[in-house]
Design a protein around this motif. Structure first.
Motif, PDB file in Angstrom:
ATOM      1  N   LYS A 690     -26.297   1.712 -26.165  1.00  0.00           N
ATOM      2  CA  LYS A 690     -27.094   2.659 -26.947  1.00  0.00           C
ATOM      3  C   LYS A 690     -27.460   3.814 -26.028  1.00  0.00           C
ATOM      4  N   ASN A 691     -27.042   4.986 -26.444  1.00  0.00           N
ATOM      5  CA  ASN A 691     -27.289   6.142 -25.587  1.00  0.00           C
ATOM      6  C   ASN A 691     -28.473   6.968 -26.088  1.00  0.00           C
ATOM      7  N   ASN A 692     -29.510   7.054 -25.272  1.00  0.00           N
ATOM      8  CA  ASN A 692     -30.651   7.902 -25.626  1.00  0.00           C
ATOM      9  C   ASN A 692     -30.657   9.162 -24.770  1.00  0.00           C
ATOM     10  N   GLY A 693     -29.798  10.074 -25.151  1.00  0.00           N
ATOM     11  CA  GLY A 693     -29.895  11.407 -24.573  1.00  0.00           C
ATOM     12  C   GLY A 693     -29.127  11.673 -23.288  1.00  0.00           C
ATOM     13  N   ASN A 694     -28.298  10.743 -22.820  1.00  0.00           N
ATOM     14  CA  ASN A 694     -27.502  11.053 -21.625  1.00  0.00           C
ATOM     15  C   ASN A 694     -26.223  11.772 -22.064  1.00  0.00           C
ATOM     16  N   ASP A 695     -26.098  13.041 -21.667  1.00  0.00           N
ATOM     17  CA  ASP A 695     -24.899  13.756 -22.111  1.00  0.00           C
ATOM     18  C   ASP A 695     -23.860  13.878 -21.006  1.00  0.00           C
ATOM     19  N   LYS A 696     -24.094  13.171 -19.902  1.00  0.00           N
ATOM     20  CA  LYS A 696     -23.135  13.252 -18.799  1.00  0.00           C
ATOM     21  C   LYS A 696     -22.093  12.143 -18.862  1.00  0.00           C
ATOM     22  N   VAL A 697     -22.564  10.926 -19.087  1.00  0.00           N
ATOM     23  CA  VAL A 697     -21.662   9.772 -19.009  1.00  0.00           C
ATOM     24  C   VAL A 697     -20.721   9.750 -20.211  1.00  0.00           C
ATOM     25  N   LYS A 698     -19.416   9.723 -19.928  1.00  0.00           N
ATOM     26  CA  LYS A 698     -18.424   9.721 -21.013  1.00  0.00           C
ATOM     27  C   LYS A 698     -17.724   8.373 -21.136  1.00  0.00           C
ATOM     28  N   LYS A 699     -17.760   7.627 -20.065  1.00  0.00           N
ATOM     29  CA  LYS A 699     -16.924   6.435 -20.024  1.00  0.00           C
ATOM     30  C   LYS A 699     -17.607   5.381 -19.146  1.00  0.00           C
ATOM     31  N   ILE A 700     -17.577   4.129 -19.587  1.00  0.00           N
ATOM     32  CA  ILE A 700     -18.126   3.059 -18.749  1.00  0.00           C
ATOM     33  C   ILE A 700     -17.074   1.960 -18.592  1.00  0.00           C
ATOM     34  N   SER A 701     -16.770   1.624 -17.356  1.00  0.00           N
ATOM     35  CA  SER A 701     -15.825   0.528 -17.099  1.00  0.00           C
ATOM     36  C   SER A 701     -16.598  -0.692 -16.634  1.00  0.00           C
ATOM     37  N   PHE A 702     -16.222  -1.829 -17.172  1.00  0.00           N
ATOM     38  CA  PHE A 702     -16.941  -3.066 -16.865  1.00  0.00           C
ATOM     39  C   PHE A 702     -16.074  -4.058 -16.109  1.00  0.00           C
ATOM     40  N   GLU A 703     -16.713  -4.738 -15.181  1.00  0.00           N
ATOM     41  CA  GLU A 703     -16.141  -5.936 -14.576  1.00  0.00           C
ATOM     42  C   GLU A 703     -17.206  -7.000 -14.768  1.00  0.00           C
ATOM     43  N   ILE A 704     -16.907  -7.975 -15.578  1.00  0.00           N
ATOM     44  CA  ILE A 704     -17.942  -8.960 -15.908  1.00  0.00           C
ATOM     45  C   ILE A 704     -17.515 -10.331 -15.405  1.00  0.00           C
ATOM     46  N   ALA A 705     -18.355 -10.901 -14.566  1.00  0.00           N
ATOM     47  CA  ALA A 705     -18.058 -12.232 -14.051  1.00  0.00           C
ATOM     48  C   ALA A 705     -18.828 -13.262 -14.868  1.00  0.00           C
ATOM     49  N   ALA A 706     -18.154 -14.330 -15.204  1.00  0.00           N
ATOM     50  CA  ALA A 706     -18.814 -15.444 -15.896  1.00  0.00           C
ATOM     51  C   ALA A 706     -19.130 -16.517 -14.862  1.00  0.00           C
ATOM     52  N   SER A 707     -19.887 -17.524 -15.273  1.00  0.00           N
ATOM     53  CA  SER A 707     -20.325 -18.505 -14.272  1.00  0.00           C
ATOM     54  C   SER A 707     -19.189 -19.339 -13.694  1.00  0.00           C
ATOM     55  N   ASP A 708     -18.034 -19.359 -14.374  1.00  0.00           N
ATOM     56  CA  ASP A 708     -16.896 -20.094 -13.776  1.00  0.00           C
ATOM     57  C   ASP A 708     -16.122 -19.217 -12.796  1.00  0.00           C
ATOM     58  N   GLY A 709     -16.605 -17.986 -12.600  1.00  0.00           N
ATOM     59  CA  GLY A 709     -15.949 -17.118 -11.633  1.00  0.00           C
ATOM     60  C   GLY A 709     -14.866 -16.228 -12.240  1.00  0.00           C
ATOM     61  N   SER A 710     -14.554 -16.428 -13.513  1.00  0.00           N
ATOM     62  CA  SER A 710     -13.530 -15.579 -14.132  1.00  0.00           C
ATOM     63  C   SER A 710     -14.086 -14.177 -14.354  1.00  0.00           C
ATOM     64  N   ILE A 711     -13.190 -13.203 -14.300  1.00  0.00           N
ATOM     65  CA  ILE A 711     -13.616 -11.806 -14.432  1.00  0.00           C
ATOM     66  C   ILE A 711     -12.938 -11.175 -15.644  1.00  0.00           C
ATOM     67  N   VAL A 712     -13.735 -10.505 -16.443  1.00  0.00           N
ATOM     68  CA  VAL A 712     -13.179  -9.778 -17.579  1.00  0.00           C
ATOM     69  C   VAL A 712     -13.373  -8.289 -17.323  1.00  0.00           C
ATOM     70  N   LYS A 713     -12.325  -7.508 -17.589  1.00  0.00           N
ATOM     71  CA  LYS A 713     -12.454  -6.057 -17.418  1.00  0.00           C
ATOM     72  C   LYS A 713     -12.364  -5.362 -18.765  1.00  0.00           C
ATOM     73  N   LYS A 714     -13.147  -4.303 -18.892  1.00  0.00           N
ATOM     74  CA  LYS A 714     -13.168  -3.570 -20.156  1.00  0.00           C
ATOM     75  C   LYS A 714     -13.577  -2.134 -19.879  1.00  0.00           C
ATOM     76  N   THR A 715     -13.090  -1.216 -20.676  1.00  0.00           N
ATOM     77  CA  THR A 715     -13.549   0.164 -20.541  1.00  0.00           C
ATOM     78  C   THR A 715     -13.973   0.675 -21.904  1.00  0.00           C
ATOM     79  N   LEU A 716     -15.113   1.315 -21.968  1.00  0.00           N
ATOM     80  CA  LEU A 716     -15.596   1.853 -23.238  1.00  0.00           C
ATOM     81  C   LEU A 716     -15.852   3.341 -23.099  1.00  0.00           C
ATOM     82  N   LYS A 717     -15.565   4.054 -24.186  1.00  0.00           N
ATOM     83  CA  LYS A 717     -15.868   5.489 -24.191  1.00  0.00           C
ATOM     84  C   LYS A 717     -17.210   5.707 -24.882  1.00  0.00           C
ATOM     85  N   LEU A 718     -17.942   6.686 -24.416  1.00  0.00           N
ATOM     86  CA  LEU A 718     -19.215   7.014 -25.065  1.00  0.00           C
ATOM     87  C   LEU A 718     -19.038   8.256 -25.902  1.00  0.00           C
ATOM     88  N   ASP A 719     -19.631   8.256 -27.117  1.00  0.00           N
ATOM     89  CA  ASP A 719     -19.517   9.514 -27.847  1.00  0.00           C
ATOM     90  C   ASP A 719     -20.817  10.288 -27.774  1.00  0.00           C
TER      91      ASP A 719
END
Ligand code: MIG
Length: 719
Positions: A690-719
């Motif tokens: 949820k973006n409250n007024g940030n007009d700079k960030v266009k894209k967020i890339s994620f690296e998410i680790a779960a408790s078993d150590g596996s990593i999920v990667k994802k990239t989201l665009k912000l409008d």
């Protein structure tokens, strides 16, 4: 003597003894009179007000800001009396700050703030292991007692009481290079060239006393820095800001404007006879501006304009304990002692008396007892209000800036300080040494000064006195990487310790650390500003978040912001260290060429391996670290892309804060937030943004680790 007690709020009671001097330490008033007595503290009202408390076996005592020894202050004796002492050995009882706040944390936790500007001693189980005794050198004081459910709440109550911390401009979160010894414009240019040539990011270069003409405040030596305004501009175009030093003492010299005006208007501290008091510091004989006089305070603050008009945007206030090399009177006496010793056959006693006479010349209480302030009509001897001097000098500067450029944030930090000064500036921790022990001391001071409101703080990275080795500088930089003020500073005559002053391999390692600093600025700034807004600490000990007995007593690991735990290495030739994990965390290691590796570190004790070129950080469970792309300075951080590393067992939430980084809009609600939620689902993760007024960030890339150590990667665009 009668104690008057006032309720400040549900948690805080103020007790007034005698006729306290207004210190401006707190921003909340105690209004309602209450009958409450300090039942659990024994109060003794003789010439010195004294408070005693019987500590329980498991009580830990945190606080006292900038000080020696442990984070848990138990076992030590401390004197709050701002002192210029360039040798920070463990036996010292006073350093530059006077931060009279402690929390006794145990079964019935409470906080105490002694709002008293004179000398205070804290005997925290030194004379007797279970006895806490706080003694004030006087009878007039406001004492605040805070009772709340736990350590964290008590500190938050206190931070509210003393008011919102200072916010420097965003560029002041960049790396800063200093050295007493950048003697002229060409030296400064060489340093800037060093950074550019080696591709090492940096935001500021410092000017120590040598930029001045004969050590006179607000002057610039024309030969060494011709056309100063143009020079400031030229350096700024290269990407660096210049930060000059200002000293407390004003040189006595005919036709020097500040001196002449000060004498004429009666703005200097006076001796017994009412004449301006003469002491000697850098420039030789000086007068001390009477910062405790509101007209003098205003006057001195307005003088910063002389440098601001030439493009300066930040300052450091030095020698404002105030440090005294010698006073005219006492030097004369010492010379007499020496003269009469000249023809003597001195035995051991005579010899030491002679030496002692000279060694005792600087910062002597006799001098502090022989000059006076005019506190708006009230004459008061300096010694009684000693701890306010640096605070009021710095307040004078900050208020001067507000007059000169009302909506601009300036960088400002001071050497001496008192609680309350944190609303106006930061602090640096003074003249440490290039010793491994001082990396650890730096680490230990950070949570303590944060507890006292000084969020913008840091030490001389690499050490001020003595000679730094490449390895020491690397390990120290790995700690300072996380402190808001990240400045490398060294004394004149010591070995150079700029990041490119050693061998090529070291330069490479330091370059990585500094590039990482700039990519972490989104996190550092967001966490800093959130701490400021919510009266929280930016750096704290594990004891604030974890309540098991081991965590309460960990003295060499820190929580940085809400997401990170850091475990810096402070031992020479160590290839790692032991770490206590109060819960499972994600161990993220930055390698030598910016690559990252991940592993889950399980709750319990572990040995953390960390080669010199590696930077390990722990991401707490259900928390995330925010980074951006790096840059060569803060102004050129793109800010359009965020990289998030998260460790999610069920749900992690983050509030990414940002603002313009230069004005006071943040005080009026002028900031943006991106709210990020990561939820663990049966298959993978769900991300909400949820973006409250940030007009700079266009894209967020994620690296998410779960408790078993596996990593999920994802990239989201912000409008
Ligand atoms: O007496 O300005 O702590 O950072 O480089 C020494 C010279 C005066 C003390 C400061 C230090 C600074 C130095 N100053």
């Amino acid at each position: 003597m009668k104690i008057r007690s006032y309720k400040v709020n549900e948690y805080i009671t103020k007790y007034s003894f005698g006729e306290p001097i207004e210190t401006y330490a707190v921003v909340m008033e105690g209004k309602e009179t209450v009958k409450d007595s300090i039942d659990f503290l024994e109060v003794q009202e003789t010439e010195r007000l004294c408070f005693r408390y019987q500590m329980k076996h498991d009580d830990i005592v945190l606080g006292l800001g900038e000080n020696q020894r442990g984070i848990n202050k138990r076992g030590g004796l401390y004197h709050s009396y701002c002192t210029d002492d360039p040798l920070h050995t463990p036996d010292k009882r006073s350093l530059y700050g006077a931060h009279n706040f402690i929390v006794v944390d145990g079964e019935a936790p409470f906080g105490v703030f002694m709002d008293f500007p004179g000398r205070v001693s804290f005997d925290i189980g030194f004379s007797h292991k279970d006895k806490l005794e706080i003694a004030l050198e006087g009878q007039d004081a406001d004492v605040y007692i805070i009772k709340d459910k736990d350590l964290k709440s008590i500190v938050r109550d206190f931070l509210r009481l003393i008011g919102q911390s200072y916010a420097p401009p965003k560029w002041a979160f960049g790396y800063q290079q200093s050295r007493w010894g950048y003697f002229n414009a060409s030296d400064v240019e060489k340093v800037t060239e060093g950074f550019l040539k080696h591709d090492i990011p940096c935001d500021a270069i410092y000017l120590d006393i040598d930029y001045m003409e004969a050590f006179k405040d607000f002057t610039v030596n024309q030969e060494r820095f011709p056309n100063f305004g143009q020079f400031v501009d030229k350096i700024k175009k290269k990407g660096f800001r210049l930060v000059p030093i200002i000293d407390a003492g004003v040189k006595i010299e005919k036709d020097y404007e500040i001196y002449e005006e000060g004498v004429q208007k009666g703005y200097f501290c006076a001796d017994e006879k009412g004449e301006p008091f003469v002491a000697a510091v850098w420039p030789g004989k000086v007068h001390f501006p009477d910062f405790l006089n509101s007209d003098a305070q205003k006057w001195f603050g307005s003088k910063y304009r002389l440098l601001i008009d030439q493009g300066i945007e930040g300052f450091w206030n030095d020698m404002n304990e105030p440090a005294i090399f010698y006073s005219e009177k006492r030097l004369k006496e010492a010379v007499e002692v020496a003269k009469s010793a000249a023809d003597e056959n001195l035995d051991i006693n005579g010899y030491f008396k002679l030496i002692g006479t000279f060694n005792g010349l600087s910062n002597s209480s006799e001098d502090y007892n022989s000059f006076y302030h005019n506190m708006d009509g009230r004459k008061i001897v300096h010694h009684k209000v000693h701890n306010l001097y640096g605070f009021y000098m710095t307040k004078s500067a900050a208020e001067g800036f507000r007059e000169i450029e009302p909506d601009k944030r300036f960088l400002l930090f001071s050497r001496a300080s008192y609680i309350g000064m944190h609303r106006y500036s930061g602090i640096w921790t003074g003249d440490n040494s290039s010793w491994w022990e001082h990396i650890l001391l730096n680490l230990k001071m950070m949570p303590s000064v944060n507890m006292c409101g000084f969020l913008y703080s840091g030490a001389d990275t690499g050490g001020f006195g003595g000679n730094a080795s490449a390895q020491l500088l690397i390990r120290w930089m790995q700690l300072s990487l996380f402190t808001p003020l990240f400045r490398n500073h060294a004394a004149a005559g010591t070995r150079n310790q700029e990041p490119f002053a050693f061998d090529e391999e070291t330069t490479g390692i330091l370059r990585n650390i500094l590039k990482l600093r700039y990519s972490l600025i989104p996190y550092i700034y967001s966490e800093y500003m959130k701490a400021l807004h919510s009266y929280d600490m930016y750096i704290k000990t594990l004891a604030f978040e974890y309540h098991d007995e081991i965590s309460r007593r960990v003295e060499n690991q820190l929580l940085v912001g809400d997401s990170l735990m850091i475990c810096p290495i402070y031992e020479e030739n160590a290839a790692g260290r032991y770490v206590w994990l109060p819960e499972d965390m994600l161990l993220l290691k930055y390698g030598s060429s910016g690559e990252k590796s991940f592993s889950i570190a399980r709750k319990g004790h572990m040995y953390l391996e960390a080669g010199l070129e590696e930077i390990p950080v722990f991401i707490r469970k259900n928390r995330m670290l925010i980074a951006g792309r790096t840059a060569s300075n803060v102004d050129s951080l793109a800010g359009d892309e965020l990289f998030i590393t998260a460790y999610v067992e069920d749900k992690a939430s983050y509030r990414y804060y940002d603002d313009d980084g230069r004005s006071f809009e943040y005080k009026r609600g002028g900031y943006s937030e991106i709210l990020i939620d990561i939820m663990k689902e049966a298959e993978g993760f769900k991300i909400d943004i949820k973006n409250n007024g940030n007009d700079k960030v266009k894209k967020i890339s994620f690296e998410i680790a779960a408790s078993d150590g596996s990593i999920v990667k994802k990239t989201l665009k912000l409008d």
